[in-house]
Design a protein around this motif. Structure first.
Motif, PDB file in Angstrom:
ATOM      1  N   PRO A 157       0.846  -1.197   0.000  1.00 41.99           N
ATOM      2  CA  PRO A 157       0.000   0.000   0.000  1.00 41.99           C
ATOM      3  C   PRO A 157       0.877   1.241   0.000  1.00 41.99           C
ATOM      4  CG  PRO A 157      -0.015  -1.029   2.171  1.00 41.99           C
ATOM      5  CD  PRO A 157       0.790  -1.910   1.275  1.00 41.99           C
ATOM      6  N   ARG A 158       0.455   2.260  -0.747  1.00 39.51           N
ATOM      7  CA  ARG A 158       1.200   3.519  -0.814  1.00 39.51           C
ATOM      8  C   ARG A 158       0.302   4.658  -0.346  1.00 39.51           C
ATOM      9  NH1 ARG A 158       5.925   3.612  -3.572  1.00 39.51           N
ATOM     10  NH2 ARG A 158       6.137   5.417  -2.208  1.00 39.51           N
ATOM     11  N   PHE A 159       0.874   5.516   0.448  1.00 40.62           N
ATOM     12  CA  PHE A 159       0.163   6.639   1.038  1.00 40.62           C
ATOM     13  C   PHE A 159       0.845   7.931   0.625  1.00 40.62           C
ATOM     14  CE2 PHE A 159      -0.157   2.907   3.692  1.00 40.62           C
ATOM     15  CZ  PHE A 159      -1.509   2.799   3.909  1.00 40.62           C
ATOM     16  N   SER A 160       0.083   8.990   0.461  1.00 42.69           N
ATOM     17  CA  SER A 160       0.681  10.284   0.137  1.00 42.69           C
ATOM     18  C   SER A 160       1.688  10.648   1.212  1.00 42.69           C
ATOM     19  CB  SER A 160      -0.399  11.361   0.051  1.00 42.69           C
ATOM     20  OG  SER A 160      -1.270  11.071  -1.006  1.00 42.69           O
ATOM     21  N   GLY A 161       2.900  10.963   0.800  1.00 39.30           N
ATOM     22  CA  GLY A 161       3.937  11.353   1.741  1.00 39.30           C
ATOM     23  C   GLY A 161       4.586  10.204   2.477  1.00 39.30           C
ATOM     24  N   ASP A 162       4.404   8.950   2.007  1.00 43.17           N
ATOM     25  CA  ASP A 162       4.977   7.827   2.759  1.00 43.17           C
ATOM     26  C   ASP A 162       6.486   7.689   2.584  1.00 43.17           C
ATOM     27  OD1 ASP A 162       5.217   6.636   0.240  1.00 43.17           O
ATOM     28  OD2 ASP A 162       3.777   5.059   0.631  1.00 43.17           O
ATOM     29  N   ALA A 163       7.053   8.362   1.615  1.00 37.39           N
ATOM     30  CA  ALA A 163       8.513   8.358   1.450  1.00 37.39           C
ATOM     31  C   ALA A 163       9.033   9.679   2.003  1.00 37.39           C
ATOM     32  CB  ALA A 163       8.879   8.198  -0.020  1.00 37.39           C
ATOM     33  N   ASN A 164       9.569   9.636   3.213  1.00 35.15           N
ATOM     34  CA  ASN A 164      10.048  10.869   3.838  1.00 35.15           C
ATOM     35  C   ASN A 164      11.545  10.779   4.119  1.00 35.15           C
ATOM     36  OD1 ASN A 164      10.403   9.441   6.301  1.00 35.15           O
ATOM     37  ND2 ASN A 164       8.248   9.751   6.797  1.00 35.15           N
ATOM     38  N   PHE A 165      12.055  11.699   4.886  1.00 38.92           N
ATOM     39  CA  PHE A 165      13.485  11.805   5.126  1.00 38.92           C
ATOM     40  C   PHE A 165      14.027  10.783   6.122  1.00 38.92           C
ATOM     41  CE2 PHE A 165      11.532  14.192   8.476  1.00 38.92           C
ATOM     42  CZ  PHE A 165      12.343  13.964   9.569  1.00 38.92           C
ATOM     43  N   LEU A 166      13.181  10.178   6.943  1.00 38.59           N
ATOM     44  CA  LEU A 166      13.681   9.323   8.021  1.00 38.59           C
ATOM     45  C   LEU A 166      14.570   8.166   7.552  1.00 38.59           C
ATOM     46  CD1 LEU A 166      10.661   9.200  10.474  1.00 38.59           C
ATOM     47  CD2 LEU A 166      12.880  10.263  10.860  1.00 38.59           C
ATOM     48  N   PRO A 167      14.181   7.392   6.527  1.00 36.79           N
ATOM     49  CA  PRO A 167      15.067   6.297   6.129  1.00 36.79           C
ATOM     50  C   PRO A 167      16.431   6.782   5.634  1.00 36.79           C
ATOM     51  CG  PRO A 167      12.889   5.952   5.227  1.00 36.79           C
ATOM     52  CD  PRO A 167      12.913   7.343   5.803  1.00 36.79           C
ATOM     53  N   ILE A 168      16.463   7.940   5.016  1.00 29.79           N
ATOM     54  CA  ILE A 168      17.707   8.440   4.439  1.00 29.79           C
ATOM     55  C   ILE A 168      18.593   9.074   5.502  1.00 29.79           C
ATOM     56  CG2 ILE A 168      18.704   9.951   2.679  1.00 29.79           C
ATOM     57  CD1 ILE A 168      16.850   7.628   1.666  1.00 29.79           C
ATOM     58  N   ILE A 169      18.031   9.945   6.304  1.00 28.88           N
ATOM     59  CA  ILE A 169      18.809  10.697   7.287  1.00 28.88           C
ATOM     60  C   ILE A 169      19.048   9.909   8.570  1.00 28.88           C
ATOM     61  CG2 ILE A 169      18.875  12.822   8.657  1.00 28.88           C
ATOM     62  CD1 ILE A 169      19.096  13.228   5.607  1.00 28.88           C
ATOM     63  N   ALA A 170      18.025   9.241   9.065  1.00 25.39           N
ATOM     64  CA  ALA A 170      18.107   8.608  10.376  1.00 25.39           C
ATOM     65  C   ALA A 170      18.132   7.078  10.325  1.00 25.39           C
ATOM     66  CB  ALA A 170      16.936   9.058  11.238  1.00 25.39           C
TER      67      ALA A 170
END
Length: 194
Positions: A157-170
């Protein structure tokens, strides 16, 4: 013209060009970076892919649904939560038989896999109302299959805005629901009329 102290003076060749002066060229693709998944894909916790004795997709149906993360069971296939989901409700549709390739499925398995994929989408829409889905199979390790020896269809399932900075930065994936809650909600809603 005297040198600038960085080796760029008369006789040192052309001045370096500033990248900002070039037009931006893109390939037209968006990127979804998921480095947090490398722990699963290449890390020491990656399940073995050495045949049905070590296969987590062969082991799951022998467990209680809550312990095996199974959301629904059919005659030829079952729906199980991905242990390392991209998003809450990320399901895998797996045949019970330990087969690696889509062409190895029987007609009955192929039909039920398709029907389960459709029902997974309907169910997840009822449970959490995603804006869209990613569906797919990675055939072989070279194609990205974490467990290449046992075929599985992803329903993400995909949600608007589900790809954010957390996986990349943190190096963190924000998942607002725990597996047990997601499994219970999907299992209870599976097969219900809209």
């Amino acid at each position: 013209m005297p040198g600038d102290g960085r080796g760029h003076g008369p006789g040192d060749g052309p001045e370096p060009e500033d990248a900002a002066d070039f037009p931006r060229q893109t390939d037209g693709f968006e990127r979804l970076w998921t480095p947090h998944r490398m722990v699963y894909v290449a890390g020491p916790e990656k399940p073995k892919d050495d045949g049905d004795a070590d296969c987590p997709f062969c082991a799951a149906p022998g467990r209680e649904d809550s312990d095996g993360l199974i959301a629904a069971r059919g005659e030829h296939v079952f729906a199980v939560l991905n242990l390392y989901p991209y998003n809450p409700g990320h399901l895998l549709i797996c045949p019970y038989r330990h087969v690696a390739d889509y062409t190895d499925l029987t007609a009955e398995e192929t039909h039920e896999l398709g029907a389960f994929t459709q029902e997974a989408m309907r169910t997840i829409r009822r449970v959490s109302g995603p804006a869209g889905f990613n569906l797919g199979m990675n055939q072989g390790a070279v194609a990205g299959a974490g467990i290449a020896a046992h075929l599985h269809q992803h329903v993400v399932p995909r949600f608007s805005g589900d790809a954010n900075f957390l996986p990349i930065i943190a190096q963190t994936k924000a998942l607002p629901q725990v597996h047990d809650e997601v499994r219970r909600l999907v299992s209870e809603a599976w097969g219900a009329d809209a």
